[in-house]
Scaffold this motif. Structure first.
Motif, short mmCIF file in Angstrom:
data_model
loop_
_atom_site.label_atom_id
_atom_site.label_comp_id
_atom_site.label_asym_id
_atom_site.label_seq_id
_atom_site.Cartn_x
_atom_site.Cartn_y
_atom_site.Cartn_z
N GLU A 536 19.30 9.34 -21.01
CA GLU A 536 17.84 9.45 -21.18
C GLU A 536 17.13 8.82 -19.99
OE1 GLU A 536 14.14 7.93 -23.79
OE2 GLU A 536 16.15 7.41 -24.55
N LEU A 537 16.09 9.50 -19.56
CA LEU A 537 15.44 9.08 -18.34
C LEU A 537 13.96 8.82 -18.58
CD1 LEU A 537 16.72 10.74 -15.28
CD2 LEU A 537 14.28 10.52 -15.41
N ARG A 538 13.49 7.66 -18.15
CA ARG A 538 12.05 7.40 -18.30
C ARG A 538 11.45 7.08 -16.94
NH1 ARG A 538 12.51 3.20 -23.10
NH2 ARG A 538 13.73 4.53 -24.47
N PRO A 539 10.67 7.98 -16.40
CA PRO A 539 10.06 7.71 -15.09
C PRO A 539 9.16 6.48 -15.17
CG PRO A 539 9.84 10.02 -15.67
CD PRO A 539 10.34 9.32 -16.90
N LYS A 540 9.12 5.70 -14.07
CA LYS A 540 8.26 4.53 -14.00
C LYS A 540 7.26 4.76 -12.88
CE LYS A 540 10.59 0.31 -14.13
NZ LYS A 540 10.96 -0.33 -15.38
N LEU A 541 6.04 4.34 -13.15
CA LEU A 541 5.00 4.50 -12.12
C LEU A 541 5.14 3.36 -11.10
CD1 LEU A 541 2.78 6.64 -11.99
CD2 LEU A 541 1.25 5.03 -13.13
N THR A 542 5.11 3.68 -9.83
CA THR A 542 5.21 2.62 -8.81
C THR A 542 3.85 1.97 -8.59
OG1 THR A 542 4.61 4.08 -6.99
CG2 THR A 542 6.95 3.95 -7.55
N ILE A 543 3.81 0.89 -7.80
CA ILE A 543 2.52 0.25 -7.52
C ILE A 543 1.57 1.18 -6.77
CG2 ILE A 543 3.34 -2.13 -7.58
CD1 ILE A 543 3.42 -2.20 -4.59
N GLY A 544 2.15 2.20 -6.14
CA GLY A 544 1.31 3.16 -5.42
C GLY A 544 0.82 4.29 -6.32
N GLY A 545 1.16 4.22 -7.62
CA GLY A 545 0.69 5.25 -8.54
C GLY A 545 1.51 6.53 -8.46
N GLN A 692 -6.27 6.15 4.39
CA GLN A 692 -5.39 6.44 3.25
C GLN A 692 -3.93 6.10 3.61
OE1 GLN A 692 -6.13 7.77 -0.01
NE2 GLN A 692 -4.04 7.01 -0.19
N ARG A 693 -3.54 6.45 4.81
CA ARG A 693 -2.16 6.16 5.23
C ARG A 693 -1.89 4.66 5.25
NH1 ARG A 693 -2.18 10.74 9.19
NH2 ARG A 693 -2.86 9.30 10.81
N LEU A 694 -2.88 3.90 5.72
CA LEU A 694 -2.68 2.44 5.78
C LEU A 694 -2.56 1.85 4.37
CD1 LEU A 694 -5.12 1.64 8.71
CD2 LEU A 694 -2.66 1.19 8.71
N VAL A 695 -3.39 2.35 3.45
CA VAL A 695 -3.31 1.83 2.08
C VAL A 695 -1.97 2.24 1.45
CG1 VAL A 695 -4.34 1.90 -0.21
CG2 VAL A 695 -5.80 1.70 1.79
N ASP A 696 -1.58 3.49 1.65
CA ASP A 696 -0.26 3.93 1.14
C ASP A 696 0.84 3.04 1.68
OD1 ASP A 696 -1.24 6.05 -0.30
OD2 ASP A 696 -0.77 7.57 1.21
N ALA A 697 0.78 2.79 3.00
CA ALA A 697 1.84 2.00 3.65
C ALA A 697 1.84 0.56 3.14
CB ALA A 697 1.65 2.03 5.16
N TRP A 698 0.64 0.04 2.91
CA TRP A 698 0.54 -1.34 2.39
C TRP A 698 1.26 -1.46 1.06
CZ3 TRP A 698 -3.65 -2.64 -1.40
CH2 TRP A 698 -3.65 -3.99 -1.74
N LEU A 699 0.98 -0.51 0.17
CA LEU A 699 1.62 -0.58 -1.15
C LEU A 699 3.12 -0.30 -1.04
CD1 LEU A 699 -1.22 1.20 -3.12
CD2 LEU A 699 -0.56 -1.22 -3.25
N TRP A 700 3.47 0.64 -0.18
CA TRP A 700 4.88 1.01 -0.03
C TRP A 700 5.68 -0.09 0.66
CZ3 TRP A 700 8.53 3.65 -1.95
CH2 TRP A 700 9.67 3.98 -1.22
N SER A 701 5.00 -0.92 1.44
CA SER A 701 5.73 -1.86 2.31
C SER A 701 6.66 -2.79 1.54
CB SER A 701 4.74 -2.68 3.14
OG SER A 701 3.93 -3.47 2.29
N ARG A 702 6.29 -3.09 0.31
CA ARG A 702 7.16 -3.99 -0.46
C ARG A 702 8.47 -3.30 -0.85
NH1 ARG A 702 6.87 -8.56 1.35
NH2 ARG A 702 4.93 -9.66 1.06
N ALA A 703 8.47 -1.98 -0.88
CA ALA A 703 9.75 -1.28 -1.12
C ALA A 703 10.73 -1.62 0.00
CB ALA A 703 9.53 0.22 -1.19
N LEU A 704 10.18 -1.75 1.21
CA LEU A 704 11.06 -2.00 2.36
C LEU A 704 11.61 -3.42 2.36
CD1 LEU A 704 8.94 -0.22 5.13
CD2 LEU A 704 10.68 0.73 3.65
N THR A 705 10.77 -4.38 1.88
CA THR A 705 11.26 -5.77 1.90
C THR A 705 12.08 -6.10 0.65
OG1 THR A 705 9.16 -6.53 0.94
CG2 THR A 705 9.35 -6.66 3.33
#
Ligand SMILES: Cc1cc2nc3c(=O)[nH]c(=O)nc-3n(C[C@H](O)[C@H](O)[C@H](O)COP(=O)(O)OP(=O)(O)OC[C@H]3O[C@@H](n4cnc5c(N)ncnc54)[C@H](O)[C@@H]3O)c2cc1C
Length: 727
Positions: A536-545, A692-705
């Motif tokens: 069973e799979l339940r998708p989770k919303l990321t901090i970036g929505g 928009q790209r900067l905001v996306d990258a800001w939220l995504w950046s924690r995925a990288l760390t």
């Protein structure tokens, strides 16, 4: 290099690493033994910036930096760098050639300062005033270089110059104040004063790198030896992470100097930018890092005898040796540079660029990679298939499985760079990982069954490793696979953060098959169809929505024996080999930093406050210049790391340093972008997509760390493998 020398810097050969090490050894010994300028002259170390045709050793900024680093490491007070620079400044002018020779031989002394410290009366050539002298009390010559003007020299023996002894800020070098009373300053021809100034700045950085390296090893040795709370202090993680930070700084600084020294030998337009970035990076980080060494040393660090504070003073003095701290702000904002210099990859790059240009389905949003509609999914799968068909991915596979027998590993890097440049969707890491595992550990039937489906993008793979209670500590996996009496496996438990699980056909799972023995010995890797009954799979919303990852519940799934890959109990080896699949780590991704900086500049240039763009504000320029210098450091280290990976001479934990530098810099740039957007919302339409790209990258950046090993885990690895600290 000084002009008029007859030596073409473009023709210079790259320095041989063995020669560099020899030079390093020679310099280290001379400085450690506190030998005189003459000895340095005899060893040719004062002639490293003077053309061979003028009696020097040629224009060798990298070698000069190596010697500077050793001078810094030994906190040497010998004023060798001034002699080296002054000789290079004077040798091109016939009237001063003898002087240059005696400076190169160490028989005369010079002090070098910035040309803007001197007000020369253009009519008489007379100068009056005071100039700080570092390295000698009474030098024979004062040479002024830089500020875009021709060098000038004052012969202190012939002119009205007196020296007042003064307390030097830098306690490792003697100093004085030269008082000039209508002394004559002679203009010197045949030298490029700006290039010499750049060399001087870089050598001062290299000297600071040596001082940092000295301080870091001293404090490390101290903390390894010192036992408290019944353990060596260096075994405490809080201490280890700070020592790891010093190691990251040293590695990045070393790479920056190497890259900048390389640019001093070619007429590169980007020289000024990289020089400024290097200078700014050293000024900001090195004195502060040595300051931290004092804290790490405890009470002994506060004593005069323990030499850390001398190293700190020296690095701070170096930061202001030649250049005003404001310079980087005015020199920033050159357009992003793309490294197109690897000639052997040019043809392939053109091919990659063409394929990407013709087929990329859309521009990718960071943090929004999974498809959200059936149409998007179809175009993504088509795109991945095109990448395989055109040899942009999967070329390293065995030839009988669709790979290219003549595959050049450098091409993987080129593809990454080109995909990023085009902002095209990038291949899914988890699919690359699965194909690597199948190729390395799969039997013939598994390869035949799964690999073609990957190439046709019929199967998307996900990675079922992490669990709610275990991420960094992967060996703690609890989800189980139990062997039933009919030889099949029954799966139970939960996985989490499963990227792309919601549209994947297959999962590579790491499951516990035994609780006996050491924890990682009881793990086995499985190939799990994502449509298995009981999954069973339940998708989770990321901090970036976005829906990017999932919780995955395994309840009564039954797998055939052939779903095991790599052997029962061998899952740890399989998983680790997969995680290390990325040959060049963040090698290509580092380009993203430049794209982010470009977005920052565009956004700051579009937002007006009081009718002028905020890009003109000093605080904004300073912040962007700072981030630009961080990006340069990350990029320089990653480029060095890639070079070493290509030559199979990686150093321990290089990949962890590259990941930490890249991901943390990405985060810092994107966060500043988000700050600007938050402060000035709504951003004008002209920069809306960049914002928009900067905001996306800001939220995504924690995925990288966080993912692929957190920044903290990277520091643990550096402490253990590179610094070999007690555990
Ligand atoms: C965007 C994203 C995608 C992901 N995709 C996948 C995927 O597809 N498949 C998958 O299996 N997993 C995936 N992960 C999970 C990822 O691998 C883990 O999040 C990561 O390994 C960290 O584990 P954790 O979340 O359990 O944090 P924890 O391990 O609980 O760590 C919490 C904090 O403690 C610190 N910490 C932990 N151990 C130590 C230590 N020994 N020393 C010092 N500090 C420590 C960490 O650095 C962190 O700050 C993904 C994660 C993210 C964010």
């Amino acid at each position: 290099m000084p002009s008029g020398s007859g030596t073409n810097p473009r023709e210079m050969q790259a320095a041989d690493p063995a020669d560099i090490e020899l030079l390093r050894g020679t310099a280290r010994k001379i400085f450690a033994d506190d030998l005189s300028l003459e000895v340095l002259g005899d060893a040719g170390l004062l002639a490293l910036l003077t053309p061979e045709s003028l009696g020097g050793a040629g224009w060798r900024p990298l070698e000069a930096c190596v010697v500077a680093e050793e001078a810094g490491r030994t906190l040497s007070g010998v004023p060798w760098a001034s002699n080296l620079l002054a000789a290079a400044a004077l040798s091109g002018d016939l009237r001063w050639r003898d002087t240059a020779e005696s400076l190169m031989a160490g028989q005369a002394t010079a002090s070098v300062a910035n040309r803007d410290q001197l007000d020369v009366d253009d009519r008489t050539g007379g100068v009056s005033g005071k100039v700080a002298v570092s390295g000698s009390r009474e030098p024979d010559f004062l040479v002024f270089i830089g500020s875009g003007r021709e060098p000038v020299v004052v012969d202190c023996r012939a002119e009205r110059v007196t020296f007042d002894p003064s307390q030097s800020f830098d306690t490792t070098r003697v100093g004085s104040t030269a008082v000039l009373r209508e002394a004559v300053a002679h203009a010197v021809g045949g030298a490029d004063g700006s290039l010499l100034e750049d060399a001087a700045v870089l050598m001062a950085c290299a000297d600071s790198l040596g001082a940092l390296s000295f301080a870091a090893s001293l404090v490390q040795e101290h903390l390894v030896d010192r036992v408290a709370f019944e353990r060596p202090l260096a075994s405490f993680q809080v201490i280890q992470h700070r020592l790891a930070n010093l190691s990251i700084l040293e590695a990045a600084g070393d790479a920056l100097i190497g890259r900048a020294a390389g640019l001093l030998t070619v007429a590169a337009e980007s020289r000024g930018q990289l020089l400024s970035a290097t200078h700014s990076y050293f000024r900001r980080h090195v004195p502060a890092a040595i300051d931290d060494c004092i804290q790490l040393a405890g009470g002994i660090g506060f004593t005069w005898e323990f030499p850390l504070h001398h190293a700190m003073r020296r690095s701070l003095a170096n930061s202001y040796a030649m250049r005003s701290p404001r310079t980087p702000v005015t020199q920033v904002f050159v357009a992003p540079q793309f490294d197109d210099t690897r000639a052997e990859a040019d043809q392939f790059r053109a091919h990659a660029r063409r394929v990407i240009g013709e087929h990329a389905p859309f521009q990718m949003r960071e943090g929004h990679r999974a498809p959200t509609t059936p149409e998007e999914e179809f175009s993504l799968r088509t795109w991945y298939r095109v990448l395989y068909e055109n040899g942009l991915i999967g070329a390293s596979w065995p030839a009988d499985r669709g790979g290219d027998p003549d595959h050049n590993p450098l091409h993987e890097l080129v593809v990454k760079e080109e995909l990023i440049r085009a902002r095209a969707p990038r291949p899914i890491d988890q699919v690359q990982l699965a194909s690597h595992v199948i190729i390395s550990f799969g039997d013939d039937a598994q390869k035949t069954r799964y690999l073609p489906r990957i190439r046709k993008a019929e199967d998307i793979w996900c990675q079922l490793f992490s669990e709610p209670d275990c991420g960094s500590d992967l060996a703690g996996i609890k989800a189980r696979a139990e062997l039933r009496s009919d030889g099949r496996w029954a799966l139970s438990g939960q996985k989490t953060w499963t990227t792309d699980g919601h549209w994947a056909q297959m999962g590579l799972a790491l499951l516990r098959t035994s609780t006996e023995g050491r924890r990682h010995e009881g793990l086995t890797a499985f190939l799990v169809p994502m449509d298995s009954a009981g999954l069973e799979l339940r998708p989770k919303l990321t901090i970036g929505g976005a829906y990017e990852f999932n919780d995955v519940f395994l309840d009564g799934i039954v797998l055939e024996p052939e779903q095991v890959i790599g052997g029962v109990g061998n899952g740890w080896v399989v998983a680790m080999s997969g995680l290390e699949v990325e040959r060049f780590g963040v090698g290509g991704d580092v380009l993203l930093l430049e794209l982010l900086i470009a977005d920052l500049v565009r956004v700051a240039g579009s937002i007006d406050v009081d009718r002028s763009p905020i890009l003109d504000r000093l605080d904004v320029r300073q912040e962007i210049a700072t981030l630009e210098s961080e990006a340069s450091a990350a990029r320089a280290f990653v480029a060095d790391h890639v070079d070493r990976a290509l030559r199979n001479i990686e150093r321990p934990a290089d990949a962890s340093i590259a990941k930490a530098l890249y991901s943390e810099t990405y985060h810092a740039i994107a966060r500043y972008g988000a700050e600007l957007v938050a402060e000035h919302s709504p951003v004008p339409d002209t920069a809306a997509s960049e914002a928009q790209r900067l905001v996306d990258a800001w939220l995504w950046s924690r995925a990288l760390t966080i993912s692929g090993g957190t920044s903290e885990i990277m520091r643990n690895i550096i402490a253990k493998r590179r610094l070999r600290l007690p555990q």
